[in-house]
Design a protein around this motif. Structure first.
Motif, PDB file in Angstrom:
ATOM      1  N   GLN A 106      59.963  35.451  -8.204  1.00 55.76           N
ATOM      2  CA  GLN A 106      59.761  34.261  -9.024  1.00 55.76           C
ATOM      3  C   GLN A 106      58.764  33.306  -8.375  1.00 55.76           C
ATOM      4  N   LEU A 107      58.013  32.609  -9.218  1.00 62.24           N
ATOM      5  CA  LEU A 107      57.151  31.552  -8.713  1.00 62.24           C
ATOM      6  C   LEU A 107      58.008  30.442  -8.115  1.00 62.24           C
ATOM      7  N   MET A 108      57.488  29.762  -7.109  1.00 62.37           N
ATOM      8  CA  MET A 108      58.166  28.593  -6.574  1.00 62.37           C
ATOM      9  C   MET A 108      58.206  27.513  -7.652  1.00 62.37           C
ATOM     10  N   LYS A 109      59.289  26.768  -7.694  1.00 61.61           N
ATOM     11  CA  LYS A 109      59.404  25.665  -8.637  1.00 61.61           C
ATOM     12  C   LYS A 109      58.213  24.732  -8.474  1.00 61.61           C
ATOM     13  N   GLY A 110      57.576  24.395  -9.582  1.00 63.84           N
ATOM     14  CA  GLY A 110      56.457  23.471  -9.560  1.00 63.84           C
ATOM     15  C   GLY A 110      55.105  24.090  -9.269  1.00 63.84           C
ATOM     16  N   ALA A 111      55.050  25.409  -9.027  1.00 67.28           N
ATOM     17  CA  ALA A 111      53.779  26.055  -8.673  1.00 67.28           C
ATOM     18  C   ALA A 111      52.730  25.887  -9.766  1.00 67.28           C
ATOM     19  N   GLN A 112      53.124  26.152 -11.000  1.00 64.82           N
ATOM     20  CA  GLN A 112      52.168  26.042 -12.095  1.00 64.82           C
ATOM     21  C   GLN A 112      51.693  24.604 -12.278  1.00 64.82           C
ATOM     22  N   ASP A 113      52.609  23.651 -12.146  1.00 61.86           N
ATOM     23  CA  ASP A 113      52.241  22.241 -12.290  1.00 61.86           C
ATOM     24  C   ASP A 113      51.259  21.812 -11.208  1.00 61.86           C
ATOM     25  N   LEU A 114      51.502  22.248  -9.971  1.00 62.09           N
ATOM     26  CA  LEU A 114      50.616  21.872  -8.877  1.00 62.09           C
ATOM     27  C   LEU A 114      49.216  22.439  -9.080  1.00 62.09           C
ATOM     28  N   ILE A 115      49.129  23.726  -9.364  1.00 62.16           N
ATOM     29  CA  ILE A 115      47.814  24.344  -9.539  1.00 62.16           C
ATOM     30  C   ILE A 115      47.084  23.728 -10.734  1.00 62.16           C
ATOM     31  N   ARG A 116      47.806  23.474 -11.794  1.00 58.16           N
ATOM     32  CA  ARG A 116      47.203  22.842 -12.970  1.00 58.16           C
ATOM     33  C   ARG A 116      46.629  21.468 -12.600  1.00 58.16           C
ATOM     34  N   HIS A 117      47.382  20.700 -11.813  1.00 57.95           N
ATOM     35  CA  HIS A 117      46.928  19.354 -11.442  1.00 57.95           C
ATOM     36  C   HIS A 117      45.675  19.403 -10.577  1.00 57.95           C
ATOM     37  N   VAL A 118      45.700  20.235  -9.507  1.00 63.06           N
ATOM     38  CA  VAL A 118      44.548  20.223  -8.605  1.00 63.06           C
ATOM     39  C   VAL A 118      43.294  20.760  -9.284  1.00 63.06           C
ATOM     40  N   LYS A 119      43.448  21.711 -10.179  1.00 62.50           N
ATOM     41  CA  LYS A 119      42.276  22.224 -10.887  1.00 62.50           C
ATOM     42  C   LYS A 119      41.724  21.181 -11.857  1.00 62.50           C
ATOM     43  N   SER A 120      42.612  20.430 -12.493  1.00 63.77           N
ATOM     44  CA  SER A 120      42.149  19.367 -13.400  1.00 63.77           C
ATOM     45  C   SER A 120      41.459  18.247 -12.627  1.00 63.77           C
ATOM     46  N   ALA A 121      41.821  18.112 -11.338  1.00 60.03           N
ATOM     47  CA  ALA A 121      41.201  17.084 -10.487  1.00 60.03           C
ATOM     48  C   ALA A 121      39.896  17.575  -9.855  1.00 60.03           C
ATOM     49  N   GLY A 122      39.512  18.822 -10.160  1.00 58.02           N
ATOM     50  CA  GLY A 122      38.236  19.337  -9.685  1.00 58.02           C
ATOM     51  C   GLY A 122      38.288  20.166  -8.424  1.00 58.02           C
ATOM     52  N   TYR A 123      39.478  20.472  -7.948  1.00 59.15           N
ATOM     53  CA  TYR A 123      39.607  21.279  -6.736  1.00 59.15           C
ATOM     54  C   TYR A 123      39.316  22.753  -7.016  1.00 59.15           C
ATOM     55  N   ILE A 124      38.776  23.431  -5.998  1.00 63.79           N
ATOM     56  CA  ILE A 124      38.679  24.889  -5.987  1.00 63.79           C
ATOM     57  C   ILE A 124      39.948  25.390  -5.298  1.00 63.79           C
ATOM     58  N   THR A 125      40.608  26.359  -5.890  1.00 61.33           N
ATOM     59  CA  THR A 125      41.891  26.815  -5.353  1.00 61.33           C
ATOM     60  C   THR A 125      41.760  28.191  -4.703  1.00 61.33           C
ATOM     61  N   ALA A 126      42.498  28.369  -3.619  1.00 62.19           N
ATOM     62  CA  ALA A 126      42.480  29.653  -2.910  1.00 62.19           C
ATOM     63  C   ALA A 126      43.865  29.971  -2.378  1.00 62.19           C
ATOM     64  N   MET A 127      44.242  31.217  -2.502  1.00 60.70           N
ATOM     65  CA  MET A 127      45.478  31.721  -1.906  1.00 60.70           C
ATOM     66  C   MET A 127      45.076  32.665  -0.776  1.00 60.70           C
ATOM     67  N   ILE A 128      45.380  32.279   0.456  1.00 61.95           N
ATOM     68  CA  ILE A 128      45.042  33.076   1.636  1.00 61.95           C
ATOM     69  C   ILE A 128      46.356  33.560   2.226  1.00 61.95           C
ATOM     70  N   SER A 129      46.672  34.807   1.980  1.00 60.48           N
ATOM     71  CA  SER A 129      48.010  35.308   2.300  1.00 60.48           C
ATOM     72  C   SER A 129      47.977  36.472   3.273  1.00 60.48           C
ATOM     73  N   GLY A 130      48.878  36.413   4.240  1.00 55.92           N
ATOM     74  CA  GLY A 130      49.084  37.560   5.112  1.00 55.92           C
ATOM     75  C   GLY A 130      49.922  38.633   4.441  1.00 55.92           C
ATOM     76  N   GLY A 131      50.288  38.377   3.182  1.00 56.90           N
ATOM     77  CA  GLY A 131      51.018  39.346   2.374  1.00 56.90           C
ATOM     78  C   GLY A 131      50.088  40.389   1.790  1.00 56.90           C
ATOM     79  N   PHE A 132      50.420  40.891   0.617  1.00 54.16           N
ATOM     80  CA  PHE A 132      49.738  42.071   0.114  1.00 54.16           C
ATOM     81  C   PHE A 132      49.167  41.882  -1.285  1.00 54.16           C
ATOM     82  N   MET A 133      48.012  42.505  -1.517  1.00 54.79           N
ATOM     83  CA  MET A 133      47.334  42.383  -2.805  1.00 54.79           C
ATOM     84  C   MET A 133      48.179  42.945  -3.942  1.00 54.79           C
ATOM     85  N   ILE A 134      49.077  43.854  -3.647  1.00 51.87           N
ATOM     86  CA  ILE A 134      49.958  44.418  -4.669  1.00 51.87           C
ATOM     87  C   ILE A 134      50.743  43.308  -5.373  1.00 51.87           C
TER      88      ILE A 134
END
Length: 212
Positions: free
Chosen positions: A65-93
């Motif tokens: 499951q997505l973390m609570k508020g994940a969609q709201d946060l990403i929506r806000h920062v993108k509307s504010a003009g931010y470039i978003t990046a997920m840099i994860s030591g996890g897996f592309m799968i």
């Protein structure tokens, strides 16, 4: 991604299906606390997944499951003009799917090696070494005519220290104790919407050193 944009640890979910949850969780805990080298921990954990059927792995990942508020946060920062990046030591799968669901601009993670429909127990990719997150942050920043020192980062564990040292603002989200001293802001509630007022304050030019 793990325990930040999603309310899970991808490798723990895979380990559960593979029947090696206890062993992998212990290594994960030590790595995130900085007690063992991140790169060594990654190799050790992935090796325990050898033989896991790829379809079973994908089914387990779909349950996360997505973390609570994940969609709201990403929506806000993108509307504010931010470039978003997920840099994860996890897996592309998992990261590809999460990145698409959230509309994230850049997604970096490692690849689990698969042969004949099963995991081989090997991993490769841009985030297999210590401090590799810093290198990826540099690449993304420079590609957008920025410096890492212009960026805002969010993280939770020892492998985020390198980017916390470089970024303009570092937000620790339910962090391990080792990360706290490097954070400008600490969020302890599992709700990413708590970061939105911090972003607004940054955009208004406030100097932050707040603990939540």
């Amino acid at each position: 991604m793990d325990s930040t944009l999603i309310d899970a640890e991808t490798i723990d979910e895979l380990a559960s299906v593979a029947g090696v949850m206890e062993e992998v969780s212990e290594i994960t805990k030590k790595a995130m606390e900085g007690k063992i080298d991140y790169a060594d921990a990654l190799v050790e954990r992935v090796k325990l997944l050898e033989g896991l059927n790829l379809n079973d792995a994908k089914k387990a990942i779909k349950q996360m499951q997505l973390m609570k508020g994940a969609q709201d946060l990403i929506r806000h920062v993108k509307s504010a003009g931010y470039i978003t990046a997920m840099i994860s030591g996890g897996f592309m799968i998992a990261a590809e799917d999460i990145g698409e669901r959230l509309g994230i601009d850049y997604v970096f993670a490692n690849e689990l090696i698969v042969k004949n429909g099963t995991l081989t127990g090997s991993v490769e990719g841009p985030l297999t070494a210590k401090d590799s997150k810093e290198k990826i942050l540099e690449i993304i920043a420079y590609e957008n005519n920025l410096a890492p020192e212009d960026c805002v980062v969010v993280g939770d564990g020892a492998n985020d220290i390198c980017i916390f040292k470089r970024a303009k603002y570092a937000i620790a989200f339910n962090p391990k104790p080792i990360l706290r001293p490097y954070a400008d802001v600490v969020i302890t509630k599992k709700d990413l919407r708590g970061i939105i007022p911090i972003i607004k304050a940054i955009d208004e030019g406030m100097e932050l050193r707040i603990v939540h």
